[in-house]
Design a protein around this motif. Sequence first.
Motif, PDB file in Angstrom:
ATOM      1  N   GLY A  59       1.104  -0.954  -0.010  1.00 39.52           N
ATOM      2  CA  GLY A  59       0.011  -0.180  -0.137  1.00 39.52           C
ATOM      3  C   GLY A  59       0.950   1.297  -0.053  1.00 39.52           C
ATOM      4  O   GLY A  59       2.080   1.400   0.010  1.00 39.52           O
ATOM      5  N   ILE A  60       0.102   2.358  -0.031  1.00 37.55           N
ATOM      6  CA  ILE A  60       0.811   3.533   0.188  1.00 37.55           C
ATOM      7  C   ILE A  60       1.561   3.723   1.230  1.00 37.55           C
ATOM      8  O   ILE A  60       0.437   3.385   2.020  1.00 37.55           O
ATOM      9  CB  ILE A  60      -0.241   5.193  -0.621  1.00 37.55           C
ATOM     10  CG1 ILE A  60      -0.451   4.454  -1.888  1.00 37.55           C
ATOM     11  CG2 ILE A  60       0.413   5.779  -0.123  1.00 37.55           C
ATOM     12  CD1 ILE A  60      -1.026   5.389  -2.970  1.00 37.55           C
ATOM     13  N   PRO A  61       2.609   4.134   1.848  1.00 38.13           N
ATOM     14  CA  PRO A  61       3.233   4.553   2.759  1.00 38.13           C
ATOM     15  C   PRO A  61       2.314   5.436   3.661  1.00 38.13           C
ATOM     16  O   PRO A  61       2.199   6.393   2.503  1.00 38.13           O
ATOM     17  CB  PRO A  61       4.304   5.182   2.466  1.00 38.13           C
ATOM     18  CG  PRO A  61       4.926   4.410   1.182  1.00 38.13           C
ATOM     19  CD  PRO A  61       3.722   4.459   1.202  1.00 38.13           C
ATOM     20  N   ALA A  62       2.201   5.924   5.378  1.00 37.41           N
ATOM     21  CA  ALA A  62       1.748   6.825   5.863  1.00 37.41           C
ATOM     22  C   ALA A  62       2.696   7.725   5.705  1.00 37.41           C
ATOM     23  O   ALA A  62       1.187   9.209   5.712  1.00 37.41           O
ATOM     24  CB  ALA A  62       1.826   6.232   6.931  1.00 37.41           C
ATOM     25  N   PHE A  63       4.018   7.997   5.479  1.00 40.40           N
ATOM     26  CA  PHE A  63       4.590   9.854   5.092  1.00 40.40           C
ATOM     27  C   PHE A  63       3.994  10.219   3.974  1.00 40.40           C
ATOM     28  O   PHE A  63       3.834  11.070   4.380  1.00 40.40           O
ATOM     29  CB  PHE A  63       5.777   9.038   5.245  1.00 40.40           C
ATOM     30  CG  PHE A  63       6.877   8.859   6.585  1.00 40.40           C
ATOM     31  CD1 PHE A  63       6.072   9.339   7.307  1.00 40.40           C
ATOM     32  CD2 PHE A  63       7.619   7.780   6.987  1.00 40.40           C
ATOM     33  CE1 PHE A  63       6.530   8.941   9.158  1.00 40.40           C
ATOM     34  CE2 PHE A  63       8.592   7.913   7.536  1.00 40.40           C
ATOM     35  CZ  PHE A  63       7.979   8.320   8.860  1.00 40.40           C
ATOM     36  N   ALA A  64       3.065   9.037   3.335  1.00 39.85           N
ATOM     37  CA  ALA A  64       2.470  10.100   1.673  1.00 39.85           C
ATOM     38  C   ALA A  64       1.800  10.448   1.917  1.00 39.85           C
ATOM     39  O   ALA A  64       0.812  11.105   1.778  1.00 39.85           O
ATOM     40  CB  ALA A  64       2.697   9.028   0.209  1.00 39.85           C
ATOM     41  N   HIS A  65       0.821   9.548   2.685  1.00 42.16           N
ATOM     42  CA  HIS A  65      -0.564  10.737   3.466  1.00 42.16           C
ATOM     43  C   HIS A  65      -0.573  11.427   4.335  1.00 42.16           C
ATOM     44  O   HIS A  65      -0.979  12.561   4.091  1.00 42.16           O
ATOM     45  CB  HIS A  65      -1.514   9.622   3.975  1.00 42.16           C
ATOM     46  CG  HIS A  65      -2.170   8.211   3.127  1.00 42.16           C
ATOM     47  ND1 HIS A  65      -2.793   8.469   2.510  1.00 42.16           N
ATOM     48  CD2 HIS A  65      -1.545   6.869   2.771  1.00 42.16           C
ATOM     49  CE1 HIS A  65      -2.834   6.950   2.156  1.00 42.16           C
ATOM     50  NE2 HIS A  65      -2.323   6.669   2.165  1.00 42.16           N
ATOM     51  N   ASP A  66       0.365  11.295   5.115  1.00 43.92           N
ATOM     52  CA  ASP A  66       0.977  12.728   6.006  1.00 43.92           C
ATOM     53  C   ASP A  66       1.978  13.888   5.707  1.00 43.92           C
ATOM     54  O   ASP A  66       0.713  15.302   5.500  1.00 43.92           O
ATOM     55  CB  ASP A  66       2.171  12.833   7.513  1.00 43.92           C
ATOM     56  CG  ASP A  66       1.463  11.022   7.882  1.00 43.92           C
ATOM     57  OD1 ASP A  66       0.730  10.772   8.124  1.00 43.92           O
ATOM     58  OD2 ASP A  66       3.232  10.902   8.717  1.00 43.92           O
ATOM     59  N   PHE A  67       2.271  13.635   3.905  1.00 46.28           N
ATOM     60  CA  PHE A  67       2.928  15.087   2.917  1.00 46.28           C
ATOM     61  C   PHE A  67       1.458  15.668   2.922  1.00 46.28           C
ATOM     62  O   PHE A  67       1.616  16.538   2.275  1.00 46.28           O
ATOM     63  CB  PHE A  67       3.695  14.189   1.928  1.00 46.28           C
ATOM     64  CG  PHE A  67       4.432  15.200   1.052  1.00 46.28           C
ATOM     65  CD1 PHE A  67       4.839  16.873   1.312  1.00 46.28           C
ATOM     66  CD2 PHE A  67       3.766  15.388  -0.476  1.00 46.28           C
ATOM     67  CE1 PHE A  67       5.633  17.447   0.980  1.00 46.28           C
ATOM     68  CE2 PHE A  67       4.106  15.876  -1.034  1.00 46.28           C
ATOM     69  CZ  PHE A  67       4.618  17.027  -0.491  1.00 46.28           C
ATOM     70  N   TYR A  68       0.271  14.382   2.003  1.00 45.59           N
ATOM     71  CA  TYR A  68      -0.598  14.440   1.063  1.00 45.59           C
ATOM     72  C   TYR A  68      -1.283  16.075   1.900  1.00 45.59           C
ATOM     73  O   TYR A  68      -2.084  16.563   1.553  1.00 45.59           O
ATOM     74  CB  TYR A  68      -1.894  13.957   0.439  1.00 45.59           C
ATOM     75  CG  TYR A  68      -1.912  14.498  -0.127  1.00 45.59           C
ATOM     76  CD1 TYR A  68      -2.232  14.721  -1.592  1.00 45.59           C
ATOM     77  CD2 TYR A  68      -3.702  14.017  -0.048  1.00 45.59           C
ATOM     78  CE1 TYR A  68      -3.586  14.609  -2.379  1.00 45.59           C
ATOM     79  CE2 TYR A  68      -4.368  14.605  -0.304  1.00 45.59           C
ATOM     80  CZ  TYR A  68      -4.361  14.811  -2.089  1.00 45.59           C
ATOM     81  OH  TYR A  68      -5.281  15.294  -2.373  1.00 45.59           O
ATOM     82  N   GLN A  69      -2.189  15.316   3.546  1.00 47.34           N
ATOM     83  CA  GLN A  69      -2.546  15.857   4.247  1.00 47.34           C
ATOM     84  C   GLN A  69      -1.583  17.287   4.183  1.00 47.34           C
ATOM     85  O   GLN A  69      -3.003  17.717   4.645  1.00 47.34           O
ATOM     86  CB  GLN A  69      -2.600  14.809   5.126  1.00 47.34           C
ATOM     87  CG  GLN A  69      -3.466  15.410   6.744  1.00 47.34           C
ATOM     88  CD  GLN A  69      -3.735  14.979   7.888  1.00 47.34           C
ATOM     89  OE1 GLN A  69      -3.570  13.678   7.761  1.00 47.34           O
ATOM     90  NE2 GLN A  69      -4.716  14.974   8.466  1.00 47.34           N
ATOM     91  N   ALA A  70      -0.498  17.162   4.818  1.00 46.09           N
ATOM     92  CA  ALA A  70       0.365  18.641   4.988  1.00 46.09           C
ATOM     93  C   ALA A  70       0.223  19.648   4.064  1.00 46.09           C
ATOM     94  O   ALA A  70      -0.621  21.029   4.447  1.00 46.09           O
ATOM     95  CB  ALA A  70       0.752  18.385   5.453  1.00 46.09           C
TER      96      ALA A  70
END
Length: 178
Positions: A59-70
């Motif tokens: 899946g997509i790593p949590a850090f990518a989601h964190d970046f997108y969310q920021a």
Amino acid sequence: MMKVLAFGTSNSRKSINQKLARYAATQINNAINNVDIILLDIHDLEMPIFSEEREKESGIPAFAHDFYQAIGEADAVVISFAEYNGSYTSAYKNLFDWASRIDMKVYQNKPMIMLATSPGPSGAQSVLAAAKGSAPFFAADVKGALSLANFFDNYDVEAEQVTDEAFNEQLNEIISKL
């Protein structure tokens, strides 16, 4: 309160682009009162190199989601692009590639200031041109793009200030468009 996300695209702890992004965010705060500056350090967001196989397996790593969310939570974004061999840093490109798997509109139509700097006379203009040219495909509302050449000649490290007046004038013009 306006939320400004600022970061350099190098994963170096001594990144001059991180310093320039912070400087620009501070200038926004000086021009527009009541700004909340969020400084992102992409060094803290390292993850496996993107591949479709990795995405299928893990899946997509949590850090990518964190970046997108920021980016999504910001009202404006300041990015200062480091240039490695005339292009993006591998750390940023990887982070961006993973985030684009969440949504190709990575920048989410946020008003954005694109910057770049380097120790030499080119000021990382190659990567800045590439970033600005591709920005519309990723939903960036680029208010301006600006390069600072010869960083160490044009930045006072102790005062944390750009000393190039022409750069500062152009940056203030861009900030007025936010």
